[in-house]
Write an enzyme that holds these catalytic residues in place. Structure first.
Site, short mmCIF file in Angstrom:
data_model
loop_
_atom_site.label_atom_id
_atom_site.label_comp_id
_atom_site.label_asym_id
_atom_site.label_seq_id
_atom_site.Cartn_x
_atom_site.Cartn_y
_atom_site.Cartn_z
N GLU A 1 -6.75 -1.38 4.25
CA GLU A 1 -5.39 -1.47 4.80
C GLU A 1 -5.43 -2.10 6.19
OE1 GLU A 1 -1.52 1.17 4.15
OE2 GLU A 1 -3.28 2.30 4.74
N HIS B 1 2.64 3.63 9.03
CA HIS B 1 3.20 2.28 9.07
C HIS B 1 4.48 2.17 8.25
CE1 HIS B 1 1.26 1.34 5.15
NE2 HIS B 1 2.12 0.35 5.09
N SER C 1 0.83 -1.21 0.00
CA SER C 1 0.00 0.00 0.00
C SER C 1 0.86 1.25 0.00
CB SER C 1 -0.94 0.00 1.21
OG SER C 1 -0.22 -0.10 2.42
N GLU C 2 2.01 1.22 0.69
CA GLU C 2 2.96 2.32 0.64
C GLU C 2 4.39 1.79 0.64
OE1 GLU C 2 -0.56 4.61 2.26
OE2 GLU C 2 0.39 2.74 2.86
N THR C 3 5.26 2.57 0.01
CA THR C 3 6.70 2.33 0.06
C THR C 3 7.38 3.62 0.49
OG1 THR C 3 6.71 0.59 -1.62
CG2 THR C 3 8.76 1.81 -1.31
#
Length: 286
Positions: free
Chosen positions: A217, A74, A45-47
């Site tokens: 998420e 996160h 979902s995120e980097t």
């Protein structure tokens, strides 16, 4: 071009579950398009992209598979989990430069990592009828007089109270409706919660941000900080809130939020928890 990447889970519970994020350490100069492409290739979902900063210990940028976001709890925790795994953390306090400002990171003796958030901003309340199409809810699905309201400690979310954990778990999201409402209200998405009355656990939560390519998420630090400040204002003033998220995804996360306040005024908010490194690898980016 070869890029070294790590995957780490943040906000894990008993060294399991949590929310995975990609972490790219000391990468070469990359464009926003290249960073978005890496985030898309990794599929999380995120980097987070970590580099040196002239204003803080580190600079952190955050990309979803669809583009850049100003802050991600996160992915920040995951970045420091990776740094700890590599024995690069030599002190208990750090600062990070983000698009949401300079924020503090605390590394606890037991391995928990806490991230400072911005002080809360409360925006307009919504008519409950506006969110009902997003989940097929009815007007009786709320909690007492708790409002549906947009709150931010870095990212603006719509906080939606749900009457029971069972109703929350059984909700079927309409991602097109959530995307439309998020666009109309200029926010990241919806953070729905239900109070538990179960020991130290404050609430169970579900988070939806399809506008940014994240249908649901398993852990969101910024959203739960916003929720903690919302509960501090409307429900019960505490110094610590504990939230569980990700049960519907079979990837349970545990998020701790510390709220520092002087009466009704919140002076500091920190999201934290535990994590572990899952993999380290090299990928090819065209």
């Amino acid at each position: 071009m070869l890029i070294d990447v790590c995957a780490a889970s943040a906000f894990s519970k008993n060294n399991m579950g949590g929310n995975r994020a990609g972490v790219v350490l000391q990468c070469p100069v990359l464009s926003k398009e290249e960073k978005t492409k890496i985030a898309y290739q990794l599929g999380y979902s995120e980097t987070a992209f970590l580099s040196q900063s002239e204003r803080a210990d580190y600079s952190l940028e955050y990309f979803t598979p669809a583009g850049e976001v100003p802050l991600c709890g996160h992915a920040t925790i995951a970045s420091f989990v990776v740094l700890k795994h590599l024995n690069r953390l030599k002190k208990s306090g750090y600062t990070i430069e983000t698009r949401s400002g300079i924020l503090s990171i605390n590394v606890e003796d037991d391995g928990a990592i806490f991230m400072q958030q911005n002080t809360p901003q409360f925006y307009e309340t919504l008519n409950r009828a506006e969110v009902e199409p997003c989940f097929g809810l009815n007007a009786g699905s709320g909690i007492g007089n708790l409002p549906v309201q947009m709150v931010s400690t870095g990212l603006k979310d719509i906080i939606v109270p749900i009457e029971s954990p069972m109703v929350l778990e059984n909700m079927v999201p309409n991602f097109a409706a959530i995307t439309k409402l998020s666009q109309e209200r200029d926010c990241v998405g919806i953070h729905a919660f239900s109070l538990t009355g179960d020991g130290n656990l404050t609430a169970v939560c579900r988070n939806f941000a399809p506008l940014y390519g994240i249908d649901e998420e398993s852990a969101t630090g910024t959203s739960n900080c916003a929720l903690a400040c919302y509960l501090h204002k409307y429900q019960q003033k505490r110094s610590q809130y504990i939230f569980e998220q990700g049960r519907s995804l079979n990837h349970i996360s545990e998020i701790y939020v510390h709220v520092h306040s002087n009466g009704n005024t919140v002076s500091g908010v920190f999201a934290g928890g535990y994590g572990y490194v899952e993999s380290m690898k090299t990928i090819t980016v065209d």
